[in-house]
Design a protein around this motif. Structure first.
Motif, PDB file in Angstrom:
ATOM      1  N   GLN A  58      58.196  34.458  77.651  1.00 49.31           N
ATOM      2  CA  GLN A  58      57.761  33.064  77.516  1.00 49.31           C
ATOM      3  C   GLN A  58      57.422  32.439  78.845  1.00 49.31           C
ATOM      4  O   GLN A  58      58.171  32.575  79.803  1.00 49.31           O
ATOM      5  CB  GLN A  58      58.922  32.224  77.017  1.00 49.31           C
ATOM      6  CG  GLN A  58      59.066  32.140  75.573  1.00 49.31           C
ATOM      7  CD  GLN A  58      60.373  31.447  75.276  1.00 49.31           C
ATOM      8  OE1 GLN A  58      60.941  30.755  76.118  1.00 49.31           O
ATOM      9  NE2 GLN A  58      60.835  31.643  74.074  1.00 49.31           N
ATOM     10  N   PHE A  74      56.187  28.479  80.048  1.00 54.65           N
ATOM     11  CA  PHE A  74      55.683  27.148  79.700  1.00 54.65           C
ATOM     12  C   PHE A  74      55.808  26.188  80.874  1.00 54.65           C
ATOM     13  O   PHE A  74      56.674  26.335  81.738  1.00 54.65           O
ATOM     14  CB  PHE A  74      56.368  26.577  78.444  1.00 54.65           C
ATOM     15  CG  PHE A  74      57.845  26.319  78.558  1.00 54.65           C
ATOM     16  CD1 PHE A  74      58.322  25.126  79.094  1.00 54.65           C
ATOM     17  CD2 PHE A  74      58.775  27.249  78.093  1.00 54.65           C
ATOM     18  CE1 PHE A  74      59.688  24.867  79.177  1.00 54.65           C
ATOM     19  CE2 PHE A  74      60.141  27.008  78.180  1.00 54.65           C
ATOM     20  CZ  PHE A  74      60.590  25.819  78.715  1.00 54.65           C
ATOM     21  N   GLN A  91      54.965  20.880  78.124  1.00 52.15           N
ATOM     22  CA  GLN A  91      55.274  22.000  77.226  1.00 52.15           C
ATOM     23  C   GLN A  91      54.399  22.027  75.988  1.00 52.15           C
ATOM     24  O   GLN A  91      54.082  23.087  75.472  1.00 52.15           O
ATOM     25  CB  GLN A  91      56.729  21.915  76.793  1.00 52.15           C
ATOM     26  CG  GLN A  91      57.686  22.026  77.945  1.00 52.15           C
ATOM     27  CD  GLN A  91      59.084  21.605  77.587  1.00 52.15           C
ATOM     28  OE1 GLN A  91      59.313  21.105  76.496  1.00 52.15           O
ATOM     29  NE2 GLN A  91      60.004  21.778  78.499  1.00 52.15           N
ATOM     30  N   GLN A 133      51.782  26.592  77.136  1.00 53.80           N
ATOM     31  CA  GLN A 133      52.800  27.573  76.800  1.00 53.80           C
ATOM     32  C   GLN A 133      52.097  28.854  76.413  1.00 53.80           C
ATOM     33  O   GLN A 133      50.971  28.845  75.925  1.00 53.80           O
ATOM     34  CB  GLN A 133      53.618  27.067  75.629  1.00 53.80           C
ATOM     35  CG  GLN A 133      52.724  26.604  74.495  1.00 53.80           C
ATOM     36  CD  GLN A 133      53.498  26.020  73.349  1.00 53.80           C
ATOM     37  OE1 GLN A 133      53.999  26.763  72.554  1.00 53.80           O
ATOM     38  NE2 GLN A 133      53.580  24.710  73.289  1.00 53.80           N
TER      39      GLN A 133
END
Ligand SMILES: [Cu+2]
Length: 500
Positions: A311, A313, A318, A322
């Motif tokens: 991940q 972001f 956010q 992302q």
């Protein structure tokens, strides 16, 4: 796909609405075989390693729908990775085929001053049709990057960046060793490409958006995460086999502080800004922040087969920014990506690794660097001054210089010193507890105070500035001047040098 995250005990929901993360969308990137395609191999001439970079406008597709009239090195975004060996003599010929001036800065690498690529400070910008040759000895191993230092808010944003790696003489062996370059794109007017010059700071004050702060505008505009030049669903997959030892070199070439988390694998952070961490601990369930221009090298043992999504972001944006970077084991190519459910802790470089005595002399000069903003986000200052009437810190060769950096604004400021690394020695008045922290870019977050020390051993005039380019163009630039140093060039009043 919807995930929620508990961050540091708070409740913070992040919605990952990433369309089409099924594996048929994974682009294949076999780092064992195709790395050649992504690297600029260069040529050997007279014992030197020579690379040619042509700066051109290129129609670039982030995915099947989002494109930009990008500015690129040799037609790719990022520019091809340049990998050299420790000790190599490196020559980079830059030809400017744009219709605006440019220049090439090798970020983090301690170059001779006249090779630093900062228009108006170390050279005149390379005018359209002109060429400039940069020459260095690659004597400090690590992960670096190259980018334009002319009007960075426009030129780097538009694609003028690439990775530069110096392999040590005695490299560790990895099954996969890959750079992950994080950037973001403002797709407003999707399919049209956007005129990024509208992000130019000067324009913003006159375009009727006076009621909108700079950061709000940034968050509105930037909506597409870009990983190694590609956006979802075409972010390239890192393909691995169980038992592999993998090195990931994260580079933030963008404008936002990003949060990265590695799902369900323990890992080590082995290097900050290319420089080794002393005896790094094993981390798990720990996200790390990477600010603009920073680099983090990670080592991961592949011991948990699956189709994983790393991940990334933007902490302040956010909703729009992302991405998941596929990290996929053999036999799992057809599975949906799995990722972490929650972030339980954040990496802290003040306590990581094992302490080691620093080999630096007694401090001979002390300076303050107060990061300020008069108006909450349009102009940015250092010690109350802003470029081009900026703070000049005078040093002599041999000085050991301590800076106390204080952030009195509401924004992150990744402060970058040219020409040399510095040691981070304290944060918030408390000495660093873990490994020595040697960096070229330090993210100073709102309210934070750091002390850093650098040894003045590379004479020149060196910029020390915020690497959020809009903050730099808003004034957050200082310079270090060595006593007695003579400017290596004659500034040409007819050349529009824009170092910030
Ligand atoms: Cu800043």
């Amino acid at each position: 796909m919807k995930k929620s995250y508990g961050v540091m005990g708070g409740v913070l929901a992040v919605f990952f609405a990433i369309a089409g993360c099924s594996s048929d969308d994974h682009s294949e990137m076999d780092h064992g075989n195709n790395q050649q395609d992504e690297q600029n191999e260069g040529t050997f001439e007279d014992g030197k390693k020579v690379f040619n970079l042509e700066v051109t406008e290129t129609h670039w597709m982030f995915n099947d729908e989002v494109m930009m009239d990008a500015w690129t090195y040799n037609g790719t975004l990022p520019g091809q990775e340049i990998r050299v060996q420790e000790g190599d003599e490196v020559v980079i010929n830059v030809k400017n085929s744009l219709n605006v001036p440019t220049a090439l800065h090798l970020h983090g690498f301690p170059v001779p001053n006249e090779m630093d690529g900062v228009p108006g400070v170390t050279q005149n910008a390379i005018m359209p049709g002109e060429e400039f040759t940069y020459e260095y000895q690659a004597n400090v191993p690590g992960t670096y990057w190259y980018h334009s230092h002319q009007d960075g808010a426009t030129q780097v944003d538009r694609g003028l960046y690439g990775v530069f790696i110096v392999e040590p003489v005695d490299p560790e062996s990895y099954d996969t060793d890959v750079a992950i370059v994080i950037d973001e794109f403002a797709s407003m007017g999707m399919g049209m490409g956007m005129d990024h010059s509208t992000m130019d700071h000067g324009d913003m004050e006159h375009d009727g958006n006076d009621d909108m702060s700079h950061s709000e505008m940034m968050n509105e505009m930037y909506d597409t995460m870009v990983i190694n030049g590609k956006a979802d669903p075409q972010i390239e997959s890192i393909n691995v086999v169980e038992g592999n030892r993998v090195k990931l070199r994260f580079v933030n070439a963008g404008l936002f502080t990003q949060v990265v988390s590695i799902p369900e694998h323990s890992f080590k952070i082995t290097h900050y800004d290319g420089q080794p961490v002393n005896e790094p601990d094993v981390l798990q369930d720990t996200a790390f922040r990477i600010a603009p221009a920073e680099r983090y090298d990670l080592e991961i043992i592949m011991d948990n087969p699956g189709a994983w999504g790393i991940q990334v972001f933007a902490e302040e944006n956010q909703e729009r920014l992302q991405a998941l970077i596929p990290l996929v084991y053999e036999e799992y190519e057809d599975e949906e990506l799995q990722t972490v459910d929650s972030i339980s802790s954040f990496f802290d470089l003040t306590t990581y690794g094992i302490p080691k005595e620093l080999d630096i002399g007694d401090i001979t000069k002390e300076y303050d660097m107060l990061l300020g903003s008069d108006d909450g986000g349009d102009t940015f200052t250092i010690n109350g001054k802003k470029f081009p009437n900026h703070e000049i810190y005078d040093v002599e060769e041999g000085d050991v210089v301590k800076f106390t950096i204080i952030n009195d604004t509401d924004f992150d400021h990744p402060m970058h010193l040219h020409g040399d690394f510095f040691h981070v020695i304290s944060k918030g008045g408390k000495a660093i507890q873990g490994s020595p922290v040697l960096k070229d870019t330090l993210n100073v977050r709102p309210g934070e105070t750091y002390e850093i020390v650098f040894e003045a051993k590379n004479p020149g005039n060196w910029m020390f500035h915020c690497h959020e380019f809009h903050h730099a163009s808003g004034g957050m630039v200082a310079e270090i001047h060595y006593e007695g140093f003579e400017l290596p060039f004659t500034p040409d009043p007819n050349i529009p040098n824009m170092p910030e």
